[in-house]
Design an enzyme around this catalytic site. Sequence first.
Site, PDB file in Angstrom:
ATOM      1  N   HIS A 243     -25.344 -38.450 -19.557  1.00 47.49           N
ATOM      2  CA  HIS A 243     -23.930 -38.220 -19.879  1.00 47.49           C
ATOM      3  C   HIS A 243     -23.282 -37.228 -18.901  1.00 47.49           C
ATOM      4  CE1 HIS A 243     -24.672 -40.188 -23.750  1.00 47.49           C
ATOM      5  NE2 HIS A 243     -25.613 -39.316 -24.016  1.00 47.49           N
TER       6      HIS A 243
HETATM    7  O1  RIB Z   1     -22.280 -37.166 -26.468  1.00 46.93           O
HETATM    8  C1  RIB Z   1     -22.966 -36.653 -25.354  1.00 46.93           C
HETATM    9  C2  RIB Z   1     -22.597 -35.235 -25.128  1.00 46.93           C
HETATM   10  O2  RIB Z   1     -23.004 -34.450 -26.235  1.00 46.93           O
HETATM   11  C3  RIB Z   1     -23.328 -34.634 -23.909  1.00 46.93           C
HETATM   12  O3  RIB Z   1     -22.517 -33.653 -23.332  1.00 46.93           O
HETATM   13  C4  RIB Z   1     -24.544 -34.015 -24.516  1.00 46.93           C
HETATM   14  O4  RIB Z   1     -25.036 -32.920 -23.758  1.00 46.93           O
HETATM   15  C5  RIB Z   1     -23.982 -33.520 -25.821  1.00 46.93           C
HETATM   16  O5  RIB Z   1     -23.369 -32.257 -25.588  1.00 46.93           O
END
Ligand code: RIB
Length: 265
Positions: A243
Amino acid sequence: MSPRKIIIDTDPGQDDAVAILLALASPDDLEVLGITAVAGNVPLPLTQKNARIICELAGKSDTLVFAGCDAPMARKLVTAEHVHGKTGLDGPTLPDPTMPLQDEHAVDFIIETLRAQDEGTVTLCPLGPLTNIAVALNRAPDIADRIQEIVLMGGAYFEVGNITPAAEFNIYVDPEAAKVVFACGAPITVMPLDVTHKALVTSERNAAFRDLDTPVGRAVADMTDFFERFDKEKYGSAGAPLHDPCVTAYLIQPDLFSGRHINVE
Ligand code: RIB
Ligand code: CA
């Protein structure tokens, strides 16, 4: 061209760790003015500690790391140990940090940096709940016009949610903060789950991390081996979605991505 000045706001988190490692390994492209920790994946005492662990893993113990808000603006903190483990960085065994945490509050650092740097020259890179950014904007509305761009990981467009069937974690934890940020008027580029669920660390790619045969390569491979369990089980993914590194990758090589200019509320 001189490197782009950025502040990384983060709740490490294995994927945050890879985003930070990629940024610190790209000094020709990015100048990390500071890293501001926020409560999210795990509580603030752990996210600020993990941010320093990652800087030391990168051999950048002179990086300025600040602690920010320990809870969302208007609701109880929801954390994600079920994804990231008890420490938030489960997977590798990494030493406790020896580098200092800065005394200044993260929100004050964000405000002061935006006021001190030339207008339109600092990019904010939120990788967690938007609490620090929103509190800074509420406390100092003048900074909104001084931000070059906000490039954040958060939300989901057509993709299902990852903390509820509809909601992505970062936005879900502090929607009041998200409302402030999306209304602030600064240019915003969003990396939603629609994008990040395409950035999967397949076993071949993870083997390539491990084959680097460096402390960082091994640590990232161990983080990914741990972090991928949740998404593989929930979505049947072919690997861990990276992500937050999509934010850093966009800053370094924007043509990896495509998108549209739309209204977000
Ligand atoms: O949904 C994914 C996000 O939520 C990413 O930033 C992960 O690190 C969590 O913080
Ligand atoms: Ca994160």
